[in-house]
Design a protein around this motif. Sequence first.
Motif, PDB file in Angstrom:
ATOM      1  N   ARG A 118       0.600  -1.183  -0.049  1.00  0.00           N
ATOM      2  CA  ARG A 118       0.103   0.145   0.060  1.00  0.00           C
ATOM      3  C   ARG A 118       0.853   1.287   0.139  1.00  0.00           C
ATOM      4  NH1 ARG A 118      -4.838   1.970   4.263  1.00  0.00           N
ATOM      5  NH2 ARG A 118      -5.865   3.173   2.767  1.00  0.00           N
ATOM      6  N   CYS A 119       1.922   1.471   0.711  1.00  0.00           N
ATOM      7  CA  CYS A 119       2.857   2.293   0.901  1.00  0.00           C
ATOM      8  C   CYS A 119       4.383   2.205   0.735  1.00  0.00           C
ATOM      9  CB  CYS A 119       2.523   2.897   2.191  1.00  0.00           C
ATOM     10  SG  CYS A 119       0.989   3.327   2.665  1.00  0.00           S
ATOM     11  N   PRO A 120       4.583   2.049  -0.586  1.00  0.00           N
ATOM     12  CA  PRO A 120       6.037   1.602  -0.986  1.00  0.00           C
ATOM     13  C   PRO A 120       6.841   2.741  -0.939  1.00  0.00           C
ATOM     14  CG  PRO A 120       4.718   1.701  -3.031  1.00  0.00           C
ATOM     15  CD  PRO A 120       3.688   1.799  -1.991  1.00  0.00           C
ATOM     16  N   PHE A 121       6.205   4.020  -0.789  1.00  0.00           N
ATOM     17  CA  PHE A 121       6.944   5.271  -0.703  1.00  0.00           C
ATOM     18  C   PHE A 121       7.539   5.519   0.737  1.00  0.00           C
ATOM     19  CE2 PHE A 121       2.426   6.024  -1.151  1.00  0.00           C
ATOM     20  CZ  PHE A 121       2.055   6.170   0.162  1.00  0.00           C
TER      21      PHE A 121
ATOM     22  N   PHE B 227       1.276  19.553   0.843  1.00  0.00           N
ATOM     23  CA  PHE B 227       1.823  18.278   1.228  1.00  0.00           C
ATOM     24  C   PHE B 227       3.099  18.062   0.323  1.00  0.00           C
ATOM     25  CE2 PHE B 227       1.703  13.558   1.873  1.00  0.00           C
ATOM     26  CZ  PHE B 227       2.350  13.679   3.200  1.00  0.00           C
ATOM     27  N   GLU B 228       2.750  17.978  -0.786  1.00  0.00           N
ATOM     28  CA  GLU B 228       4.110  17.580  -1.931  1.00  0.00           C
ATOM     29  C   GLU B 228       4.915  18.716  -1.629  1.00  0.00           C
ATOM     30  OE1 GLU B 228       5.225  17.414  -6.816  1.00  0.00           O
ATOM     31  OE2 GLU B 228       3.055  17.638  -5.979  1.00  0.00           O
ATOM     32  N   HIS B 229       4.917  19.917  -1.548  1.00  0.00           N
ATOM     33  CA  HIS B 229       5.765  20.864  -1.434  1.00  0.00           C
ATOM     34  C   HIS B 229       6.543  20.865  -0.202  1.00  0.00           C
ATOM     35  CE1 HIS B 229       7.199  24.794   0.595  1.00  0.00           C
ATOM     36  NE2 HIS B 229       7.052  25.287  -0.745  1.00  0.00           N
TER      37      HIS B 229
ATOM     38  N   GLU C 220      -0.220  10.268  -3.835  1.00  0.00           N
ATOM     39  CA  GLU C 220       0.507  10.807  -5.251  1.00  0.00           C
ATOM     40  C   GLU C 220       1.420  11.835  -4.627  1.00  0.00           C
ATOM     41  OE1 GLU C 220      -3.442   8.545  -5.992  1.00  0.00           O
ATOM     42  OE2 GLU C 220      -2.742  10.440  -4.421  1.00  0.00           O
ATOM     43  N   ALA C 221       1.067  12.447  -3.820  1.00  0.00           N
ATOM     44  CA  ALA C 221       2.037  13.838  -3.538  1.00  0.00           C
ATOM     45  C   ALA C 221       3.351  13.255  -2.965  1.00  0.00           C
ATOM     46  CB  ALA C 221       1.287  14.714  -2.215  1.00  0.00           C
ATOM     47  N   ILE C 222       3.193  12.257  -2.103  1.00  0.00           N
ATOM     48  CA  ILE C 222       4.548  11.770  -1.742  1.00  0.00           C
ATOM     49  C   ILE C 222       5.394  11.020  -2.988  1.00  0.00           C
ATOM     50  CG2 ILE C 222       5.766  10.014  -0.414  1.00  0.00           C
ATOM     51  CD1 ILE C 222       3.343   9.946   1.674  1.00  0.00           C
ATOM     52  N   ARG C 223       4.516  10.461  -3.652  1.00  0.00           N
ATOM     53  CA  ARG C 223       5.468   9.877  -4.815  1.00  0.00           C
ATOM     54  C   ARG C 223       6.083  10.850  -5.644  1.00  0.00           C
ATOM     55  NH1 ARG C 223       0.649   6.222  -5.140  1.00  0.00           N
ATOM     56  NH2 ARG C 223       1.069   4.224  -4.535  1.00  0.00           N
TER      57      ARG C 223
ATOM     58  N   ARG D  53       9.166  12.519  -3.860  1.00  0.00           N
ATOM     59  CA  ARG D  53      10.375  11.737  -3.792  1.00  0.00           C
ATOM     60  C   ARG D  53      11.048  11.458  -5.250  1.00  0.00           C
ATOM     61  NH1 ARG D  53      11.041   7.038   0.816  1.00  0.00           N
ATOM     62  NH2 ARG D  53      12.831   7.645   0.039  1.00  0.00           N
ATOM     63  N   SER D  54       9.951  11.223  -6.351  1.00  0.00           N
ATOM     64  CA  SER D  54      10.606  11.102  -7.486  1.00  0.00           C
ATOM     65  C   SER D  54      11.616  12.297  -7.943  1.00  0.00           C
ATOM     66  CB  SER D  54       9.438  10.911  -8.448  1.00  0.00           C
ATOM     67  OG  SER D  54      10.089  10.644  -9.899  1.00  0.00           O
ATOM     68  N   LYS D  55      10.757  13.556  -7.739  1.00  0.00           N
ATOM     69  CA  LYS D  55      11.494  14.730  -7.962  1.00  0.00           C
ATOM     70  C   LYS D  55      12.978  14.723  -7.390  1.00  0.00           C
ATOM     71  CE  LYS D  55       7.518  17.041  -9.267  1.00  0.00           C
ATOM     72  NZ  LYS D  55       6.445  18.259  -8.914  1.00  0.00           N
ATOM     73  N   GLN D  56      12.872  14.662  -6.086  1.00  0.00           N
ATOM     74  CA  GLN D  56      14.173  14.843  -5.245  1.00  0.00           C
ATOM     75  C   GLN D  56      15.150  13.653  -5.272  1.00  0.00           C
ATOM     76  OE1 GLN D  56      15.081  12.486  -2.098  1.00  0.00           O
ATOM     77  NE2 GLN D  56      16.848  13.745  -2.123  1.00  0.00           N
ATOM     78  N   GLU D  57      14.846  12.523  -5.589  1.00  0.00           N
ATOM     79  CA  GLU D  57      15.862  11.368  -6.102  1.00  0.00           C
ATOM     80  C   GLU D  57      16.094  11.509  -7.396  1.00  0.00           C
ATOM     81  OE1 GLU D  57      13.572   7.754  -5.593  1.00  0.00           O
ATOM     82  OE2 GLU D  57      13.375   8.093  -3.088  1.00  0.00           O
ATOM     83  N   GLU D  58      15.457  12.196  -8.286  1.00  0.00           N
ATOM     84  CA  GLU D  58      15.970  12.511  -9.633  1.00  0.00           C
ATOM     85  C   GLU D  58      16.770  13.701  -9.641  1.00  0.00           C
ATOM     86  OE1 GLU D  58      12.852  11.679 -12.480  1.00  0.00           O
ATOM     87  OE2 GLU D  58      12.333   9.725 -11.676  1.00  0.00           O
TER      88      GLU D  58
END
Length: 399
Positions: free
Chosen positions: A49-52, A324-326, A367-370, A373-378
């Motif tokens: 459910r929460c792989p992030f 939350f995403e911010h 979706e906000a967490i994903r 995280r994606s932006k930060q990791e990339e």
Amino acid sequence: MRILAVALLMTSGFAMAQYERPKKKLIQYGWGVPYTDFVKANIIAMEQRCPFFDGIVLRLRGGWKAYPAHIFRKGLTDPKEYDDDIANLKGTGFQRFTENFALMWGTAERGWDWFEENDWRAAEHNARLIARTAKVGGLVGICFDPEPYGENPWHYPSLPNAKVKPFDDYWQRVRECGARFMQALQDEFPEVRLLTFFQLSIFEEIVDIKDPKERMERLSKHGYGLLPAFLNGMLDVVSPEVIVVDGNEPAYYYRNPDQYMRAYHLMRQRALSLIAPENRRRYMAQVQAGFALYMDFYFGLIPAEYKWGRLSHYLTPEERARWFEHNTYWALYTTDEYVWCYSERMDWWGTQEKAQWHGFVPQGAPEAIRSARSKQEEGKPLGFEIRNMLNAAEERMKE
């Protein structure tokens, strides 16, 4: 010469591999924190459910019979109370969640006092049992919440002997106890990670006071005035393998990137005024700056009667997810390694069966967490600001 160059390149590569900066990690914690038996039975569904999330804070059943996870207790916990927890943890097939912590609360039993040696020995004993369980159970460490949900061991005026013992005496005693606390933890768990919800991050109004006497005077009246003494004690004996994380709970309420940058500077530089000179190298090397996220605050879940939490009530569901995403992005961007994600009136795991928010997760939160995280990791920019959005919400709130 070529052999030497190759050797130097290999040595340099080995050094870089040794000191490669750690991956940023997101830890879940909140109301309904799961017990070890629940985690064992549901770990597959939780990770799917929460792989992030990289890990969770979980609760041990051991030590909960009298004062749940309160470390500063008069009584000694029977080690057998942790047998089921150890068996559950050993039997849990963690895959995605590899950064897991056992909960420990910094609340004192009524009448407990630092200067009562039997009281302290009980606390030391109980801390040792939690550390042993975490180590044997395959966790990465202990989550220590200094907030007192009852008697406050950090507030000097509230302590049993405050009328007869000066603050300086308490400071020295608490520093001694901090050393014994850390020694107990690392004896059982040599490479323990101590994720604390806050440390020196809460003393922004004190760290820049130049006069040491005035700083100590302010600390003697502060609700957490003895917490820096405890941290200094931990640093007196900390082994090189141990990491302490200042989780910076004040980050709950941040609204712009500047606040994250200033907080990082506070924890990494300005807070050194509260660290003894002989401990400053250890502090810089082994105390990490972390950050916190408070989902209820962003998603309009704070009851309306609490005016401090009303702003998100004037945002749309899409705007709440954007906030939350911010904050997730900037928390991950600035942290040394750990961000902890806190929630109350929602339920990631379905543990709050009797609550009206059983199984509830706010619209857009995963979706906000994903995305963050994606932006930060990339290494990508967030791509938007929320200043105007929050200012407009404030104007609507005033109407």
